[in-house]
Scaffold this active site. Structure first.
Site, PDB file in Angstrom:
ATOM      1  N   HIS A 104      -2.593  55.505  42.229  1.00 54.37           N
ATOM      2  CA  HIS A 104      -3.442  56.438  43.157  1.00 54.37           C
ATOM      3  C   HIS A 104      -2.770  56.657  44.415  1.00 54.37           C
ATOM      4  O   HIS A 104      -3.285  57.254  45.200  1.00 54.37           O
ATOM      5  CB  HIS A 104      -4.636  55.596  43.367  1.00 54.37           C
ATOM      6  CG  HIS A 104      -6.009  56.575  43.412  1.00 54.37           C
ATOM      7  ND1 HIS A 104      -5.833  57.788  43.575  1.00 54.37           N
ATOM      8  CD2 HIS A 104      -7.445  56.210  43.447  1.00 54.37           C
ATOM      9  CE1 HIS A 104      -7.052  58.327  43.732  1.00 54.37           C
ATOM     10  NE2 HIS A 104      -7.880  57.474  43.664  1.00 54.37           N
ATOM     11  N   ASP A 147      -4.134  61.708  42.642  1.00 55.35           N
ATOM     12  CA  ASP A 147      -5.358  61.609  42.973  1.00 55.35           C
ATOM     13  C   ASP A 147      -6.132  61.946  41.670  1.00 55.35           C
ATOM     14  O   ASP A 147      -5.677  62.243  40.548  1.00 55.35           O
ATOM     15  CB  ASP A 147      -5.792  62.745  43.856  1.00 55.35           C
ATOM     16  CG  ASP A 147      -5.309  62.556  45.258  1.00 55.35           C
ATOM     17  OD1 ASP A 147      -5.180  61.142  45.622  1.00 55.35           O
ATOM     18  OD2 ASP A 147      -5.043  63.557  46.052  1.00 55.35           O
TER      19      ASP A 147
END
Length: 437
Positions: A409, A413
């Site tokens: 992350h 995304d």
């Protein structure tokens, strides 16, 4: 009598060094051509180094756990066996034990306060590479001195240049390093080992991790500490794939001499999705993102000892299904036999693991650094499902599975991570049941 230099062979373009894990032959042993002399290990693969000639081993230039560069001479083999056997026996004739013990006692008295700190770096709070440890031992650098070195590597790690600069610039060399090195070379000094944990109940069995398990443990912990792991899951209808494989697997094996499993079909879909979403085919180096030119798919495979390894299918997007099946079977079979080469595990840009092999419906795999994503394939199961038709909806039996996508992350995304795994699912569900083999 000729002396042959046994060198550490080249093990792949990306492999520059290896660690000696075990000497299979000792000084004085006869060796046949192509017979294994020692075992070595890179960061992932263990292998053997065979002799190119027949003869007698007369010298080992490195010890167990030493780090050796590709091309370095690691042993000397005398090719005239009969004559050499006598020479070796003479060379290792009984030594004056009293003299050696006296020397050892003198050295122990002079270095007792510092010896442990100079040879055992297990208590150091810093991460130390094998190369840095070896340099520290050779130069007599203690744990305390290492702790004071400001590392320029990633996360403050001490690099080779850091310790060499320190050795070059420090004002005083420890006076004990020379005699210790001399005595250790003449007579091997036992290295203190960490005490094994004690079983409280007395009935528990305590087993030390093997080298590969220690490496895997380190990689997994480092990955979790490095990447911000997040997962996306999607259910896929693979009924068409199951039907197609059942119809064609016998023909395929007879024609190609290879078994047709589900893995190459899944790998093909992943390679296509990576071409569609190149943002998943990247790696991270500090604050920089490296976009990979090639799509090299890693596939988790089992080793003979039960541990897992990740060999890599290079340029997977350029393979057709037959080529993919051959690559998958070749790497999987060589992994089972322990015949993988170091270069087989290098250069991966994305990894796929099949947790469904063990009956798991889905999983949350740990990213294979420095990659940014890994896909887990769940077990294929018959499930009741709603089927939409022009005449209306009805319930039918379908073959379904879960895809579990773990991604980093920091740079990926949810939109990209979710879109990628959805695209893989779309390719699988759109599989042509009438496709030619």
């Amino acid at each position: 009598m000729a002396r042959f230099e046994l060198k550490l062979p080249k093990m792949g373009e990306s492999v520059a060094e290896a660690t000696i894990t075990n000497w299979l032959k000792q000084v004085g042993d006869k060796i046949e051509a192509d017979e294994a002399v020692l075992e070595i290990a890179t960061d992932k693969v263990d292998s053997e180094v065979p002799s190119e000639v027949s003869g007698v081993l007369v010298e080992q230039l490195f010890g167990k756990d030493d780090l050796v560069q590709v091309g370095q001479t690691i042993a000397i083999i005398e090719t005239d066996g009969d004559a050499v056997a006598e020479t070796v026996q003479g060379a290792v004739a009984p030594v004056e034990v009293a003299v050696i013990e006296e020397t050892m006692d003198a050295v122990k008295e002079s270095v007792a306060p510092n010896a442990s700190g100079m040879t055992d770096f297990s208590d150091s709070e810093k991460f130390l590479s094998p190369l840095v440890k070896n340099i520290a031992k050779e130069e007599g650098v203690s744990v305390a001195e290492l702790a004071s070195i400001a590392g320029t590597g990633k996360e403050g790690r001490v690099t080779k240049n850091d310790i060499l600069d320190y050795v070059k610039n420090r004002t005083s060399q420890p006076a004990v390093s020379a005699p210790v090195a001399a005595v250790q070379k003449a007579v091997p000094v036992p290295v203190a080992q960490k005490a094994a944990p004690v079983s409280v109940s007395g009935g528990d069995e305590i087993i030390e991790m093997d080298r590969m398990r220690k490496l895997i443990s380190g990689y997994m912990v480092a990955s979790v500490q490095t990447s911000a792991h997040v997962q996306s899951f999607i259910e896929v209808d693979v009924t068409n794939i199951v039907k197609w494989r059942e119809k064609n697997k016998v023909t395929f094996e007879k024609r190609e001499g290879e078994k047709l499993t589900y893995t190459p079909i899944f790998m093909e879909a992943v390679a296509k999705a990576l071409k569609d979403f190149p943002g998943m085919n990247i790696s991270v180096d500090g604050d920089f993102i490296i976009k990979k030119k090639n799509i090299n798919l890693g596939m988790a495979a089992a080793l003979p000892n039960g541990n897992l390894i990740v060999p890599v299918i290079k340029n997977a997007d350029q393979l057709n299904l037959v080529g993919m099946a051959k690559a998958v079977n070749d790497l999987g079979n060589r992994a089972k036999m322990g015949k993988l080469k170091p270069d087989d595990t290098q250069g991966g840009t994305y990894t796929v693991t099949n947790v469904g092999t063990f009956g798991s419906v889905f999983g949350t795999p740990i990213i294979n650094q420095p990659q940014v994503g890994i896909l887990a394939l769940g077990a294929i199961r018959k499930m009741p499902a709603v089927i939409e038709t022009p005449e209306g909806d009805f319930i039918g039996i379908r073959q379904k599975m879960f895809l579990s996508h773990s991604y980093d992350h920091r740079v990926v995304d949810g939109a990209l991570g979710g879109s990628f795994v959805k695209r893989v699912a779309e390719y699988l569900e759109a599989f042509d049941v009438n496709r030619d083999v």
